[in-house]
Scaffold this active site. Structure first.
Site, mmCIF file in Angstrom:
data_model
loop_
_atom_site.group_PDB
_atom_site.id
_atom_site.type_symbol
_atom_site.label_atom_id
_atom_site.label_comp_id
_atom_site.label_asym_id
_atom_site.label_seq_id
_atom_site.Cartn_x
_atom_site.Cartn_y
_atom_site.Cartn_z
ATOM 1 N N ILE A 96 51.952 36.112 17.386
ATOM 2 C CA ILE A 96 50.749 36.342 18.188
ATOM 3 C C ILE A 96 50.898 35.812 19.615
ATOM 4 C CG2 ILE A 96 49.460 34.208 17.661
ATOM 5 C CD1 ILE A 96 47.037 36.054 17.057
ATOM 6 N N GLY A 140 58.535 21.066 16.005
ATOM 7 C CA GLY A 140 57.717 22.143 16.546
ATOM 8 C C GLY A 140 57.037 23.016 15.515
ATOM 9 N N HIS A 167 59.104 30.141 7.808
ATOM 10 C CA HIS A 167 59.278 31.363 8.599
ATOM 11 C C HIS A 167 60.509 31.235 9.478
ATOM 12 C CE1 HIS A 167 56.525 28.610 10.706
ATOM 13 N NE2 HIS A 167 57.063 29.031 11.844
HETATM 14 P P1 5GP Z 1 56.080 27.320 14.294
HETATM 15 O O1 5GP Z 1 55.531 26.614 15.509
HETATM 16 O O2 5GP Z 1 55.408 26.829 13.036
HETATM 17 O O3 5GP Z 1 57.575 27.311 14.193
HETATM 18 O O4 5GP Z 1 55.712 28.835 14.477
HETATM 19 C C1 5GP Z 1 54.465 29.350 14.161
HETATM 20 C C2 5GP Z 1 54.316 30.615 14.929
HETATM 21 O O5 5GP Z 1 53.230 31.324 14.381
HETATM 22 C C3 5GP Z 1 54.022 30.419 16.409
HETATM 23 O O6 5GP Z 1 55.028 31.036 17.188
HETATM 24 C C4 5GP Z 1 52.659 31.056 16.600
HETATM 25 O O7 5GP Z 1 52.525 31.751 17.822
HETATM 26 C C5 5GP Z 1 52.556 31.979 15.408
HETATM 27 N N1 5GP Z 1 51.200 32.198 14.938
HETATM 28 C C6 5GP Z 1 50.246 31.250 14.733
HETATM 29 N N2 5GP Z 1 49.119 31.804 14.268
HETATM 30 C C7 5GP Z 1 49.364 33.131 14.174
HETATM 31 C C8 5GP Z 1 48.569 34.241 13.751
HETATM 32 O O8 5GP Z 1 47.411 34.112 13.363
HETATM 33 N N3 5GP Z 1 49.157 35.468 13.785
HETATM 34 C C9 5GP Z 1 50.453 35.641 14.193
HETATM 35 N N4 5GP Z 1 50.921 36.893 14.185
HETATM 36 N N5 5GP Z 1 51.226 34.616 14.593
HETATM 37 C C10 5GP Z 1 50.689 33.379 14.592
#
Ligand code: 5GP
Length: 112
Positions: A31, A91, A98
């Site tokens: 997103i 992070g 994921h």
């Molecule tokens: P992390 O920081 O956990 O490695 O990555 C989480 C990712 O999920 C971030 O890049 C963030 O932009 C994405 N993200 C968070 N909430 C949502 C959402 O509701 N929809 C989508 N498509 N991505 C999301």
């Protein structure tokens, strides 16, 4: 593990731009994209992060990387990055495992 925003996306309770699905995984657009291509590859199985994966998840882990390669090939990406953030200090903000697939611009190393 508790439910997360990705669990809601998996169950189609909230929308996402889904590019690919199979019985083990789905792929959708981040997103807040950090590159022209920024996709998230997640298992259907709710594993919080790589550290929480168990021995019997090893084929699933390989499958996620294989999916990343398939999508990168389909998009014609040649230079790209696949990364997972494990833990808040690295992070991680969503505690459903994921892989980020990033591409479409020069990527610096080391990351911040
Ligand atoms: P992390 O920081 O956990 O490695 O990555 C989480 C990712 O999920 C971030 O890049 C963030 O932009 C994405 N993200 C968070 N909430 C949502 C959402 O509701 N929809 C989508 N498509 N991505 C999301």
């Amino acid at each position: 593990m508790g439910d997360t925003i990705f669990g809601k996306i998996l169950r189609k309770e909230i929308p996402a731009e889904i590019l690919y699905e199979d019985e083990h995984s789905i792929v959708f657009q981040d997103i807040h994209p950090q590159a022209p291509t920024h996709l998230l590859i997640i298992p259907r199985k709710p594993i919080a992060n790589l550290a929480e994966a168990q021995d019997d998840d090893r084929f699933l882990l390989g499958h996620l990387l294989w999916v990343a390669k398939q999508i990168a090939d389909q998009l014609g990406l040649q230079d790209y990055r696949v990364v997972t953030n494990n833990g808040a200090g690295a992070g991680q903000t969503v505690f459903h495992l994921h892989l980020h697939l990033l591409g479409g611009r020069p990527l610096q190393w080391p990351p911040g």
